[in-house]
Design a protein around this motif. Structure first.
Motif, mmCIF file in Angstrom:
data_model
loop_
_atom_site.group_PDB
_atom_site.id
_atom_site.type_symbol
_atom_site.label_atom_id
_atom_site.label_comp_id
_atom_site.label_asym_id
_atom_site.label_seq_id
_atom_site.Cartn_x
_atom_site.Cartn_y
_atom_site.Cartn_z
ATOM 1 N N TRP A 151 21.122 -39.204 5.592
ATOM 2 C CA TRP A 151 19.840 -39.785 6.004
ATOM 3 C C TRP A 151 18.878 -38.760 6.596
ATOM 4 N N LEU A 152 19.389 -37.660 7.154
ATOM 5 C CA LEU A 152 18.527 -36.682 7.818
ATOM 6 C C LEU A 152 18.114 -35.531 6.897
ATOM 7 N N ALA A 153 18.662 -35.498 5.698
ATOM 8 C CA ALA A 153 18.449 -34.338 4.824
ATOM 9 C C ALA A 153 16.987 -34.142 4.453
ATOM 10 N N ALA A 154 16.265 -35.236 4.166
ATOM 11 C CA ALA A 154 14.855 -35.112 3.782
ATOM 12 C C ALA A 154 14.028 -34.557 4.933
ATOM 13 N N ARG A 155 14.315 -35.008 6.155
ATOM 14 C CA ARG A 155 13.586 -34.501 7.316
ATOM 15 C C ARG A 155 13.874 -33.027 7.530
ATOM 16 N N ASN A 156 15.128 -32.619 7.387
ATOM 17 C CA ASN A 156 15.461 -31.209 7.560
ATOM 18 C C ASN A 156 14.736 -30.343 6.538
ATOM 19 N N LEU A 157 14.644 -30.848 5.320
ATOM 20 C CA LEU A 157 13.957 -30.087 4.275
ATOM 21 C C LEU A 157 12.479 -29.927 4.612
ATOM 22 N N HIS A 171 8.531 -43.624 16.708
ATOM 23 C CA HIS A 171 9.090 -42.592 15.833
ATOM 24 C C HIS A 171 10.198 -43.117 14.937
ATOM 25 N N PHE A 172 11.016 -44.033 15.455
ATOM 26 C CA PHE A 172 12.107 -44.578 14.643
ATOM 27 C C PHE A 172 11.557 -45.252 13.398
ATOM 28 N N ILE A 173 10.374 -45.824 13.517
ATOM 29 C CA ILE A 173 9.797 -46.614 12.438
ATOM 30 C C ILE A 173 8.962 -45.747 11.497
ATOM 31 N N ALA A 174 8.043 -44.984 12.060
ATOM 32 C CA ALA A 174 7.073 -44.252 11.245
ATOM 33 C C ALA A 174 7.586 -42.902 10.765
ATOM 34 N N SER A 175 8.506 -42.280 11.533
ATOM 35 C CA SER A 175 8.922 -40.906 11.219
ATOM 36 C C SER A 175 10.420 -40.749 11.408
ATOM 37 N N PRO A 176 11.240 -41.364 10.555
ATOM 38 C CA PRO A 176 12.691 -41.272 10.739
ATOM 39 C C PRO A 176 13.169 -39.823 10.780
ATOM 40 N N GLY A 177 14.002 -39.533 11.761
ATOM 41 C CA GLY A 177 14.531 -38.185 11.910
ATOM 42 C C GLY A 177 13.650 -37.239 12.698
ATOM 43 N N TYR A 178 12.498 -37.713 13.137
ATOM 44 C CA TYR A 178 11.521 -36.841 13.796
ATOM 45 C C TYR A 178 12.018 -36.294 15.120
ATOM 46 N N VAL A 179 12.740 -37.122 15.904
ATOM 47 C CA VAL A 179 12.869 -36.870 17.335
ATOM 48 C C VAL A 179 13.588 -35.571 17.681
#
Length: 606
Positions: free
Chosen positions: A257-263, A517-525
């Motif tokens: 689930w976090l891979a897209a944010r890390n990229l 952030h949980f809603i609009a930007s998953p993985g942001y925090v």
């Protein structure tokens, strides 16, 4: 420092931003101006597609430079309209006019994005040898790093028809759910015992800083009560978006689930995991602080509503003019150039400051577009922490102004570096407040606020990442989550952080439900923790070499996102590849805790 004469603070009430710059000064009819901008962007996008669609492989180097200049110009025109609509909505989410304008912009913006989608897909799938030759072209500096990072998405892209469908459906899908959540949370009002009318959630949460425990407990109970009516709707919204992300990740072959944010953050899975593990390994630091705080407050054990309580009777309020003076002086003393930029925010109506009904909670800085300027939104409640928030958001602001020289593609950094200038600026202002502290008690109060700021930004954000990890993985394993299940997972993540130092109350189990952030930007925090520790390391360099550091720091901000995070770190002498990097930042937090214990002894509190 003096308190404002009234809670309304007439100086603050006039602090509102002027959005007409985004409409080229034509704000008499905002909808017509927005439509004009979107119409221009659509027309140019259609011409662009007619010229380049299916032909990218035939371009030479100068042809790519020309295409990127035009693509950037189109994106900037469309972004002006989008920024205007989002900012107008953020300060009055209850306005049907603002809501309709935002939806109109999202629909028309999506149509433009769909027309231009071909370019990124064709570029990402271009043969490596051809791409490398084109990237070496002179005159491509304004877009080179952007083009390099775009190609990293190649394994996760779908066909052009599929990408178009997903882009268009997002307007009535993900974007619509995010807007619903924002409207729901902005409408939350809390009934307080001593106030005749209900107040915004932002105002109520500020009472958790009150030195009176009965006030804090009563406020927390009333906040929990106010969160209850729309809780099922917010839980359903979150469930829907969790399922939406699951589908996206599956279709795009992201491994977790976090891979897209890390990229998108230009961070490897390994480096992010190293950060998370380093912070979790030092969870004893916040627990140590909370045990000390219980002593200072004269109670056996803190409850969750005690964590932000003032540890002294130093509850001074800071009026807007004084906050402005403190922040401006701190930035100007560090650098005349930064001081001049900060002054423009105040003088040219780039800030919206007061709490208002229907205004989105929290604070942010919108980068806007390079040809205009950034905008800062606050909910200033006269607490000393609000001065630090002002300094924080203006750090983002100066980063945006200096980075704007890089153009639309490179003005912003990945999220992992996005907090560098904000935390640095906040640290500058914190130093000023400490210097001006009139007594050991006041110094202790400031150190407490600083430690709690670090806990909130580093440890709590990593704990919230833990909550996100739990809800995303549990949603994928178990299906739709009930309100109670969300509460269980939230409590679990908080108890992992707090251990036996803080009681997590039953009412606190619903407090996940107002975090945007949980809603609009998953993985942001987790980027907050990354940015805080990076910024502390950068500030440590400033402490080491003094004024000689200033040119390097300005060079870092002026580079925007034109280089990789590692290359940006090198500008200021920071090695992001160092495995011990995170512990160096955490060591600085521990030294603050040591200083707070010493200040408590000096104040006769231990």
């Amino acid at each position: 420092m003096s308190a404002p004469e009234t809670v309304t603070d007439s100086d603050l009430q006039g602090v509102s931003w002027n959005l007409s710059d985004l409409l080229d000064g034509d704000s008499a009819d905002p909808r017509a101006s927005v439509d004009r901008l979107l119409g221009e962007a659509q027309e140019r996008a259609d011409v662009f597609a007619a010229r380049y669609a299916g032909k990218l492989a035939e371009l030479d180097g100068p042809g790519l430079v020309e295409a990127m200049h035009e693509l950037g110009a189109i994106e900037e025109v469309a972004a002006k309209a989008g920024t205007y609509a989002h900012l107008a909505f953020s300060i009055d989410t209850a306005s049907p006019t603002n809501g309709a304008l935002l939806q109109r912009v999202e629909e028309k913006g999506t149509a433009i994005e769909t027309v231009l989608l071909f370019f990124h897909l064709e570029w990402a799938t271009l043969d490596d040898e051809v791409a490398e030759r084109l990237l070496a072209t002179d005159g491509l500096d304004f877009a080179r790093h952007h083009l390099v990072t775009t190609r990293r998405y190649r394994p996760h892209l779908l066909s052009e028809p599929e990408e178009k469908i997903l882009t268009e459906k997002a307007v009535s899908g993900r974007s619509a759910w995010v807007r619903l959540f924002e409207e729901q949370t902005a409408a939350i009002n809390v009934e307080l015992a001593d106030v005749p009318e209900p107040v915004s959630l932002e105002i109520a949460l500020a009472r958790l800083f009150d030195p009176n425990r009965d006030v804090r407990r009563d406020t927390a109970e009333r906040v929990s009560k106010a969160l209850a009516p729309g809780l099922r709707t917010r839980a359903y919204t979150f469930n829907t978006l969790l399922a939406d992300k699951l589908t996206d990740d599956r279709l795009r072959a992201y491994p977790h689930w976090l891979a897209a944010r890390n990229l998108s953050n230009e961070a490897s899975d390994e480096s992010v995991q190293a950060l998370l593990e380093a912070v979790r390994a030092r969870y004893e630091l916040p627990r140590r602080w909370y045990r000390l705080k219980a002593q200072l407050l004269g109670i056996d054990r803190l409850a969750d509503y005690d964590r932000m309580a003032a540890v002294t009777q130093d509850t001074e309020k800071i009026g807007w003019p004084e906050a402005k003076a403190i922040v401006l002086d701190a930035y100007a003393t560090f650098s005349d150039e930064l001081g001049g930029v900060v002054n423009r925010f105040f003088d040219e109506s780039w800030i919206d400051g007061p709490v208002r009904p229907g205004k989105r909670g929290g604070a942010f800085c919108s980068y806007g577009v390079p040809s205009v300027h950034p905008y800062v939104m606050l909910n200033y409640t006269h607490l000393r922490r609000d001065v630090l928030t002002l300094a924080h958001e203006l750090g983002h602001g100066v980063h945006a102004v200096l980075g704007s020289t890089q153009g639309i593609f490179h003005m912003a950094t990945p999220l992992t570096l996005a907090e560098t200038a904000s935390v640095f600026g906040e640290t500058l202002v914190f130093g000023r407040l400490v210097e001006a502290a009139p007594s050991p008690e006041s110094k202790l109060a400031l150190l407490a606020e600083s430690i709690e700021g670090s806990i909130a930004t580093v440890f709590r954000q990593v704990a919230m990442n833990g909550f996100e990890n739990l809800v995303h993985t549990t949603r994928r394993d178990e299906g739709e989550l009930s309100v109670d299940r969300f509460g269980e997972l939230w409590a679990q993540s908080q108890e992992d952080l707090l251990g036996d130092a803080v009681e997590v109350t039953e009412g606190y189990r619903s407090w996940w439900s107002y975090v945007p952030h949980f809603i609009a930007s998953p993985g942001y925090v987790y980027a907050y923790a990354y940015g805080q520790l990076l910024a502390l390391a950068v500030y440590g360099r400033y402490e080491e070499i003094g004024s000689a550091f200033v040119p390097d720091y300005l060079a870092l901000l002026s580079a925007g996102g034109s280089r990789s995070p590692e290359e940006l770190g090198e500008i200021v002498g920071v090695d992001l590849a160092d495995p011990g990097f995170w512990d160096k930042g955490l060591d600085i937090v521990e030294r603050k805790l040591d200083a707070a214990e010493e200040a408590a002894r000096e104040a006769g509190r231990l």
